[in-house]
Scaffold this motif. Structure first.
Motif, short mmCIF file in Angstrom:
data_model
loop_
_atom_site.label_atom_id
_atom_site.label_comp_id
_atom_site.label_asym_id
_atom_site.label_seq_id
_atom_site.Cartn_x
_atom_site.Cartn_y
_atom_site.Cartn_z
N HIS A 1 1.79 6.60 -7.37
CA HIS A 1 0.66 7.31 -7.97
C HIS A 1 0.41 8.65 -7.27
CE1 HIS A 1 -0.52 3.77 -10.31
NE2 HIS A 1 -0.35 3.05 -9.22
N PRO A 2 -0.14 9.62 -7.99
CA PRO A 2 -0.45 10.92 -7.38
C PRO A 2 -1.70 10.81 -6.51
CG PRO A 2 -1.19 10.87 -9.66
CD PRO A 2 -0.44 9.59 -9.44
N PRO A 3 -1.96 11.82 -5.68
CA PRO A 3 -3.10 11.74 -4.76
C PRO A 3 -4.45 11.51 -5.43
CG PRO A 3 -1.66 13.55 -4.16
CD PRO A 3 -1.15 13.02 -5.46
N GLU A 4 -4.65 12.07 -6.63
CA GLU A 4 -5.95 11.94 -7.29
C GLU A 4 -6.25 10.50 -7.72
OE1 GLU A 4 -3.11 13.90 -10.37
OE2 GLU A 4 -3.51 13.99 -8.20
N TYR A 5 -5.25 9.65 -7.67
CA TYR A 5 -5.46 8.24 -7.98
C TYR A 5 -6.32 7.55 -6.91
CZ TYR A 5 -4.14 3.33 -8.93
OH TYR A 5 -4.14 1.99 -9.20
N PHE A 6 -6.26 8.10 -5.69
CA PHE A 6 -6.92 7.45 -4.56
C PHE A 6 -8.29 8.10 -4.32
CE2 PHE A 6 -2.33 7.14 -4.17
CZ PHE A 6 -2.17 5.76 -4.16
N THR A 7 -9.21 7.73 -5.17
CA THR A 7 -10.52 8.40 -5.22
C THR A 7 -11.44 7.99 -4.08
OG1 THR A 7 -11.35 6.66 -6.70
CG2 THR A 7 -10.42 8.65 -7.72
N LYS A 8 -11.17 6.86 -3.44
CA LYS A 8 -12.03 6.38 -2.35
C LYS A 8 -11.40 6.72 -1.00
CE LYS A 8 -13.84 2.56 -5.15
NZ LYS A 8 -13.97 1.08 -5.29
N ASN A 9 -11.02 8.00 -0.85
CA ASN A 9 -10.25 8.36 0.32
C ASN A 9 -11.07 8.59 1.59
OD1 ASN A 9 -11.28 10.92 -0.32
ND2 ASN A 9 -9.40 11.55 -1.35
N GLY A 10 -12.35 8.30 1.55
CA GLY A 10 -13.11 8.18 2.79
C GLY A 10 -12.75 6.90 3.52
N TRP A 11 -12.23 5.93 2.77
CA TRP A 11 -11.69 4.68 3.33
C TRP A 11 -10.33 4.99 3.91
CZ3 TRP A 11 -9.01 0.59 -0.16
CH2 TRP A 11 -8.65 -0.53 0.61
N ARG B 1 0.83 -1.20 0.00
CA ARG B 1 0.00 0.00 0.00
C ARG B 1 0.87 1.26 0.00
NH1 ARG B 1 -4.49 -2.20 4.46
NH2 ARG B 1 -5.94 -3.09 2.91
N ILE B 2 1.95 1.23 0.76
CA ILE B 2 2.87 2.36 0.77
C ILE B 2 3.52 2.53 -0.60
CG2 ILE B 2 5.07 3.16 1.72
CD1 ILE B 2 4.15 1.86 4.41
N GLU B 3 3.95 1.44 -1.18
CA GLU B 3 4.58 1.50 -2.51
C GLU B 3 3.59 2.00 -3.56
OE1 GLU B 3 5.91 -2.50 -2.87
OE2 GLU B 3 7.80 -2.13 -1.80
N GLU B 4 2.35 1.62 -3.43
CA GLU B 4 1.32 2.10 -4.36
C GLU B 4 1.15 3.61 -4.22
OE1 GLU B 4 -3.10 0.69 -5.84
OE2 GLU B 4 -2.71 0.71 -3.67
N ALA B 5 1.18 4.10 -3.01
CA ALA B 5 1.06 5.55 -2.80
C ALA B 5 2.24 6.29 -3.42
CB ALA B 5 0.99 5.85 -1.30
N TRP C 1 0.17 10.29 2.05
CA TRP C 1 1.59 9.98 1.81
C TRP C 1 1.98 10.32 0.38
CZ3 TRP C 1 5.86 10.05 4.05
CH2 TRP C 1 7.00 9.38 3.58
N SER C 2 1.09 10.05 -0.57
CA SER C 2 1.36 10.40 -1.96
C SER C 2 1.59 11.90 -2.13
CB SER C 2 0.18 9.95 -2.84
OG SER C 2 0.31 10.44 -4.15
N SER C 3 0.77 12.71 -1.45
CA SER C 3 0.92 14.17 -1.58
C SER C 3 2.26 14.64 -1.04
CB SER C 3 -0.22 14.87 -0.86
OG SER C 3 -0.09 14.78 0.55
N ILE C 4 2.77 13.94 -0.03
CA ILE C 4 4.07 14.32 0.55
C ILE C 4 5.21 13.91 -0.38
CG2 ILE C 4 5.67 13.82 2.44
CD1 ILE C 4 3.21 13.66 4.29
N VAL C 5 5.20 12.67 -0.87
CA VAL C 5 6.35 12.18 -1.64
C VAL C 5 6.36 12.75 -3.06
CG1 VAL C 5 6.56 10.09 -0.28
CG2 VAL C 5 5.17 10.05 -2.35
N HIS C 6 5.20 13.16 -3.58
CA HIS C 6 5.17 13.69 -4.95
C HIS C 6 5.30 15.21 -5.01
CE1 HIS C 6 3.41 9.66 -5.82
NE2 HIS C 6 4.13 9.82 -6.91
N SER C 7 5.50 15.86 -3.87
CA SER C 7 5.60 17.32 -3.87
C SER C 7 6.98 17.81 -3.44
CB SER C 7 4.54 17.92 -2.94
OG SER C 7 4.67 17.38 -1.62
#
Length: 501
Positions: free
Chosen positions: A227-237, A220-224, A246-252
């Motif tokens: 991919h960019p944050p918008e990839y994770f569309t079900k983020n209520g989960w 899950r960490i590697e997936e983040a 984590w994606s927003s941190i590593v991609h910025s």
């Protein structure tokens, strides 16, 4: 081993959480948004938030922070104190998640107002909800877990206790694991300044014996990271909220670059990812704020944030600093020390009563801390470049118009890791307040080093005065002015970069 800047980073946890929360509030349930869309702390949104108002993410973290600040073990029966705080918040809350709302309403009925029954009632109600909805794994416990990064005993303890607070409302294994991993990473960030989400896996956030679960979270960490944050569309989960943050941190940005602008970029990227924008940005803010510190958070954000229970950034800083001190310094009483004192006593210092109009802008006063006791009648905004007590700035100044800058009068790089950024933010805040029609007092203790430095930079950046002239003319009107060499070198770099831009 704790590195210098520990208190700065501890304060950054809570202020970063609240800034991400308030920044994302206006964009919730929308997006994903374009990469070039400006992200503003503008308020509005589905629940009519005020600009800078934080939501349930920060509000629910506050009672956990207050518990941790007591020095009591933040687990088991002691959690009743936090549950009681949540019930007080619930009375006027604008937005409460479905699972959290169910549990807290059940607690009210089961406990009948008896605080000693509240923790047990919460655990029972949460288990009952989970039994009825086995797949329920919302992000409501991860969003509030940041204060557990301040317990400071060891990363394993942070992980275990963070998972325990999740059980109060979200006992699903994914929710507990996410809280454990994330809180351990925050604890590591506060101690070292590093960003390493895998620390939680190393210290037992998930039992080493459960190889399948460890591998699942690693994937899950590697997936983040892929991919960019918008990839994770079900983020209520909770899992995708974790991944989006984590994606927003590593991609910025890269922490190795030591670029404080990384904080802004990460939280804006989290918001642009869409969906549960306030929560994803709040989760990210707690971690990246813990790595960089409150000194790396934009002053305009820090100035605006506010929310239940009537706090602003000053209270978040105070309680976060005290919490980490209690756990790092074994429960000492800090009631008479900054930031928990009404007045910081500088009476033994010389020249503190200085208060003189800026030579290039008479709407700005340059002064020492004693100027707060004799504030010119036209001053309606104060920028403090030194530590001040809770009541040191007069009540005549609206709280939104009081800005505290985390800046140490020192030439050591370890004392001011982002000196160029901090000085620029302070000078730009003077300009912003002047644009708003404010008359500003800019002060430190003696108007010795910090005040003339920022005063000169304001004149150079916003009034077109050459930096050498600005520094000489500002220093000439202040009787004790003598900016330290690191500040002078920073002025040269900042103004040179501005000319070459």
């Amino acid at each position: 081993m704790t590195k210098p800047g520990h208190l700065d980073r501890a304060a950054g946890v809570m202020v970063g959480l609240a800034c991400g929360d308030a920044l994302g509030a206006a964009y919730e349930f929308g997006g994903p948004y374009p990469a070039d869309m400006p992200v503003e702390m503008k308020g509005g949104g589905a629940f009519g938030w005020e600009p800078g108002e934080w939501t349930d993410d920060t509000a629910m973290a506050v009672p956990l922070l207050e518990l941790i600040e007591t020095g009591k073990r933040p687990r088991d029966s002691n959690l009743r104190l936090s549950v009681n705080g949540w019930l007080n918040w619930l009375k006027d809350a604008k937005d409460v998640g479905n699972q959290t709302s169910y549990v807290l309403e059940e607690v009210e009925q089961m406990s009948n107002g008896d605080i000693y029954e509240m923790d047990g009632a919460a655990f029972r109600a949460a288990r009952e909800f989970q039994e009825r909805f086995p797949n329920a794994a919302g992000n409501g416990s991860l969003m509030r877990t940041a204060p557990y990064g301040l317990v400071g005993q060891d990363l394993g303890y942070a992980a275990i206790t963070a998972a325990g607070q999740s059980k109060l409302t979200h006992p699903h294994q994914d929710a507990m694991a996410a809280c454990a991993i994330w809180s351990a990473a925050i604890s590591h960030a506060v101690d070292t300044g590093e960003l390493d989400i895998r620390k939680g896996l190393e210290v037992g956030a998930i039992p080493v014996s459960d190889a399948d679960e460890l591998n699942l979270w690693l994937s899950r960490i590697e997936e983040a990271e892929a991919h960019p944050p918008e990839y994770f569309t079900k983020n209520g989960w909770v899992v995708q909220a974790f991944q989006g943050a984590w994606s927003s941190i590593v991609h910025s940005g890269d922490r190795a670059d030591n670029d404080p602008q990384h904080v802004r970029r990460a939280l804006e990227m989290a918001v642009r990812g869409g969906g549960d924008t306030d929560t994803v940005a709040a989760i990210a803010g707690g971690l990246i704020g813990g790595a960089y510190g409150v000194s790396a958070i934009p002053l305009e954000w820090k100035r605006r944030i506010h929310g239940w229970p009537g706090w602003r950034s000053e209270e978040l800083v105070e309680h976060a600093v005290n919490a980490t001190r209690v756990w790092k310094e074994y429960g000492e009483n800090f009631d008479n020390a900054w930031p928990s004192t009404d007045y910081c006593d500088y009476s033994d210092w010389r020249g503190i009563d200085t208060c003189i109009a800026h030579p290039h802008d008479r709407g700005v006063y340059l002064g020492g801390i004693g100027a707060l006791d004799k504030l010119p009648a036209d001053v309606d905004a104060v920028i403090s470049l030194c530590r001040v007590g809770r009541r040191q700035v007069p009540d005549t100044i609206d709280r939104e118009n009081r800005v505290a800058v985390w800046l140490v009068d020192s030439s050591s790089p370890s004392d001011n890791q982002y000196v160029d950024f901090t000085l620029t933010e302070a000078a730009d805040m003077v300009a912003r307040m002047r644009q708003e029609g404010k008359t500003v007092l800019l002060h430190c203790v003696q108007a010795h080093s910090r005040t003339p430095t920022v005063g000169a930079l304001y004149a150079a950046r916003h009034l077109g005065v050459p930096i050498d002239d600005a520094l000489r003319e500002v220093s000439a009107v202040l009787p004790m002015a003598n900016p330290n060499p690191a500040f002078v070198a920073a002025l040269r770099r900042i103004t040179s970069e501005g000319q070459n831009a």
